[in-house]
Scaffold this motif. Structure first.
Motif, PDB file in Angstrom:
ATOM      1  N   SER A   1       0.740  -0.899  -0.457  1.00  0.00           N
ATOM      2  CA  SER A   1      -0.018  -0.008  -0.145  1.00  0.00           C
ATOM      3  C   SER A   1       0.874   0.773  -0.238  1.00  0.00           C
ATOM      4  N   GLU A   2       2.057   1.432   0.948  1.00  0.00           N
ATOM      5  CA  GLU A   2       2.357   2.797   0.456  1.00  0.00           C
ATOM      6  C   GLU A   2       3.412   2.440  -0.712  1.00  0.00           C
ATOM      7  N   LEU A   3       3.601   1.427  -0.956  1.00  0.00           N
ATOM      8  CA  LEU A   3       4.433   1.530  -2.408  1.00  0.00           C
ATOM      9  C   LEU A   3       3.729   2.083  -3.415  1.00  0.00           C
ATOM     10  N   PHE A   4       2.404   1.984  -3.462  1.00  0.00           N
ATOM     11  CA  PHE A   4       1.092   2.480  -4.718  1.00  0.00           C
ATOM     12  C   PHE A   4       1.262   3.834  -3.759  1.00  0.00           C
ATOM     13  N   ASP A   5       1.169   4.192  -2.603  1.00  0.00           N
ATOM     14  CA  ASP A   5       1.123   5.722  -2.096  1.00  0.00           C
ATOM     15  C   ASP A   5       2.056   6.464  -3.462  1.00  0.00           C
ATOM     16  N   GLU A   6       3.643   5.615  -3.170  1.00  0.00           N
ATOM     17  CA  GLU A   6       4.285   6.641  -2.781  1.00  0.00           C
ATOM     18  C   GLU A   6       4.468   6.859  -4.283  1.00  0.00           C
ATOM     19  N   ALA A   7       3.723   6.136  -5.308  1.00  0.00           N
ATOM     20  CA  ALA A   7       3.936   6.398  -6.691  1.00  0.00           C
ATOM     21  C   ALA A   7       3.288   7.440  -7.562  1.00  0.00           C
ATOM     22  N   LYS A   8       1.834   7.780  -6.208  1.00  0.00           N
ATOM     23  CA  LYS A   8       0.551   8.479  -6.347  1.00  0.00           C
ATOM     24  C   LYS A   8       1.134  10.142  -6.184  1.00  0.00           C
TER      25      LYS A   8
ATOM     26  N   PRO B   1       2.999  13.758  -6.286  1.00  0.00           N
ATOM     27  CA  PRO B   1       3.100  14.827  -7.456  1.00  0.00           C
ATOM     28  C   PRO B   1       4.897  15.360  -6.924  1.00  0.00           C
ATOM     29  N   ASP B   2       5.344  14.704  -6.125  1.00  0.00           N
ATOM     30  CA  ASP B   2       6.503  15.445  -6.050  1.00  0.00           C
ATOM     31  C   ASP B   2       7.570  14.499  -6.722  1.00  0.00           C
ATOM     32  N   ILE B   3       7.129  13.563  -7.107  1.00  0.00           N
ATOM     33  CA  ILE B   3       8.210  12.292  -7.464  1.00  0.00           C
ATOM     34  C   ILE B   3       8.157  12.743  -9.357  1.00  0.00           C
ATOM     35  N   THR B   4       9.474  12.050  -9.352  1.00  0.00           N
ATOM     36  CA  THR B   4       9.651  11.863 -11.211  1.00  0.00           C
ATOM     37  C   THR B   4       8.803  10.368 -11.885  1.00  0.00           C
ATOM     38  N   ASP B   5       8.343  10.054 -12.670  1.00  0.00           N
ATOM     39  CA  ASP B   5       8.155   9.432 -13.632  1.00  0.00           C
ATOM     40  C   ASP B   5       8.994   8.644 -13.265  1.00  0.00           C
ATOM     41  N   MET B   6       9.915   8.424 -13.446  1.00  0.00           N
ATOM     42  CA  MET B   6      10.773   6.771 -13.623  1.00  0.00           C
ATOM     43  C   MET B   6      10.694   6.776 -11.810  1.00  0.00           C
ATOM     44  N   ALA B   7      11.000   7.599 -11.305  1.00  0.00           N
ATOM     45  CA  ALA B   7      10.586   6.570  -9.155  1.00  0.00           C
ATOM     46  C   ALA B   7       9.271   6.475  -8.930  1.00  0.00           C
ATOM     47  N   ALA B   8       8.216   6.972  -9.652  1.00  0.00           N
ATOM     48  CA  ALA B   8       6.879   6.068  -9.735  1.00  0.00           C
ATOM     49  C   ALA B   8       7.470   4.213 -10.129  1.00  0.00           C
ATOM     50  N   GLN B   9       7.174   4.501 -11.844  1.00  0.00           N
ATOM     51  CA  GLN B   9       7.564   3.161 -12.411  1.00  0.00           C
ATOM     52  C   GLN B   9       8.358   2.297 -11.302  1.00  0.00           C
ATOM     53  N   ILE B  10       9.472   3.024 -10.356  1.00  0.00           N
ATOM     54  CA  ILE B  10       9.815   1.419 -10.053  1.00  0.00           C
ATOM     55  C   ILE B  10       9.013   0.911  -8.576  1.00  0.00           C
ATOM     56  N   TYR B  11       8.438   2.382  -8.081  1.00  0.00           N
ATOM     57  CA  TYR B  11       7.237   2.384  -6.648  1.00  0.00           C
ATOM     58  C   TYR B  11       5.873   0.875  -7.497  1.00  0.00           C
ATOM     59  N   LEU B  12       5.971   1.315  -8.653  1.00  0.00           N
ATOM     60  CA  LEU B  12       4.891   0.696  -9.283  1.00  0.00           C
ATOM     61  C   LEU B  12       4.765  -1.032  -9.578  1.00  0.00           C
ATOM     62  N   ALA B  13       7.081  -0.766 -10.123  1.00  0.00           N
ATOM     63  CA  ALA B  13       7.061  -2.258 -10.508  1.00  0.00           C
ATOM     64  C   ALA B  13       7.406  -3.181  -9.170  1.00  0.00           C
ATOM     65  N   GLU B  14       7.782  -2.221  -7.929  1.00  0.00           N
ATOM     66  CA  GLU B  14       7.894  -3.538  -6.902  1.00  0.00           C
ATOM     67  C   GLU B  14       6.615  -3.715  -6.638  1.00  0.00           C
ATOM     68  N   ALA B  15       5.921  -2.732  -6.408  1.00  0.00           N
ATOM     69  CA  ALA B  15       4.547  -3.308  -5.914  1.00  0.00           C
ATOM     70  C   ALA B  15       3.951  -4.240  -6.471  1.00  0.00           C
TER      71      ALA B  15
END
Length: 379
Positions: A257-264, A266-280
């Motif tokens: 749940s924290e990984l999905f929240d981190e991916a949402k 707004p202050d993180i880059t698209d690359m960081a969001a993809q890393i969180y989503l891939a790990e989740a």
């Protein structure tokens, strides 16, 4: 009723053997990996004086992640060994001869796979993040904290690359005897401080040593001026060494749940969001490979024809299929960190082998004994 009771006994019989094999394989693999991982901390034990209890704790904290990785492989080996032994002892032939379908024979392996799916869900979403967080905290403290563990008796210790400390011996945890401090904070000055004793103290701004009965010598390399003074009390401040506020939690320390929240955020880059989503998504899928690998291990043995020379070809094919699924999972996980659409292939790689195994088990013909009905003969 008799048939259901007999099938229940059969499931228990097979599951007991799978559990025994799984524990043996899992513990063996985890022990070997524990030994290899522990080599990473030998330097901390020898150079930083890491206590044995902390060494054991840090290496043990790696085991939840190791278990989640090795669990499907250990189950695959255990299931394949058990079902291959059933064939060798002709028990599987007897089961099929009395009309038991391949699906029912494979049910024990599937139940064991489902049990480990539930277990690994808890491990991946709770045990791994908690253990990883604790591990990184201990590792950070060992490498950066200014404690007795960092200051070793009879050895020079570098602090912040600008200060070197020599300690003769510790009287207790905070009292020190025989201290030499070399300071190069100012590139134009060399400062050597020698004291008979001192006391290590911790403040809000960082640790410091309160020196007693010593000498402080300063050599200015630019002017060539030398000065010396004696003191009864003198404090050497090392500043903030821990930098705890700057340590960021890694991806492994977060729950799904924290990984999905981190991916949402707004202050993180698209690359960081993809890393969180891939790990989740990897965390979601990883437990289900226990069920997939259990089916891969037993399906080939259950649908193949009996061979007196052994099932070597079937076993080898099953192993190759398992390796292929594992390699694809690792590849897709790495690629998903850069390409979002690869996440769909991660699910395909998990679901497709499962569906193929179930289809093959269902399509396998069941041996049914034909009984001719006796008809009364007319006299």
């Amino acid at each position: 009723m008799r048939y259901a009771r007999a099938m229940k006994k059969l499931d228990i019989y097979i599951i007991k053997q799978i559990i025994t094999g799984f524990l043996l394989v899992a513990l063996s693999l985890m022990s070997m990996l524990w030994l290899t991982q522990s080599l990473r901390f030998v330097e901390m034990v020898t150079d930083k004086g890491l206590p044995i209890y902390m060494f054991v704790e840090m290496t043990s904290l790696l085991m939840p992640r190791v278990f989640s990785i090795l669990s499907p492989i250990a189950l695959f080996v255990a299931v394949m060994f058990v079902y291959n032994r059933l064939i060798t002892d002709s028990e599987l032939i007897v089961m099929k001869a009395v009309g038991i379908s391949s699906v029912l024979i494979a049910r024990a392996a599937m139940l064991m796979g489902i049990l480990l799916v539930l277990c690994n869900m808890w491990v991946s979403n709770y045990a791994v993040p908690v253990a990883e967080a604790r591990f990184h905290e201990l590792e950070f403290e060992v490498k950066n904290s200014f404690t007795k563990m960092m200051l070793r008796e009879g050895a020079f210790t570098s602090v912040k690359d600008t200060t070197t400390i020599f300690i003769d011996k510790f009287v207790d945890d905070n009292t020190i005897e025989g201290i030499v401090v070399g300071d190069r904070k100012n590139p134009n000055e060399k400062i050597i401080t020698v004291a008979e004793s001192g006391k290590l103290e911790y403040t809000d701004v960082g640790p410091k040593i309160l020196l007693k009965n010593g000498t402080r010598q300063v050599m200015n390399s630019r002017t060539g001026q030398f000065s010396s003074m004696t003191f009864d009390d003198y404090a050497v401040d090392f500043g903030d060494l821990s930098q705890r506020k700057n340590r960021k939690s890694s991806v492994r320390e977060k729950s799904i749940s924290e990984l999905f929240d981190e991916a949402k955020r707004p202050d993180i880059t698209d690359m960081a969001a993809q890393i969180y989503l891939a790990e989740a998504n990897r965390r979601i899928l990883a437990p289900f490979f226990n069920l997939v690998f259990a089916l891969l291990a037993c399906t080939g043995l259950l649908i193949a024809n009996f061979n007196r020379r052994g099932q070597g070809k079937v076993v080898m094919l099953s192993i190759l299929m398992m390796i292929a699924v594992q390699v694809l999972d690792m590849s897709f996980t790495n690629m998903a960190r850069k390409h979002m659409w690869i996440i769909g292939l991660m699910y395909v790689n998990c679901i497709l082998p499962f569906l193929i195994c179930i289809w093959l088990l269902i399509k396998t013909p069941v041996f049914r004994k034909r009984i001719k009905k006796e008809t009364p003969h007319e006299a």
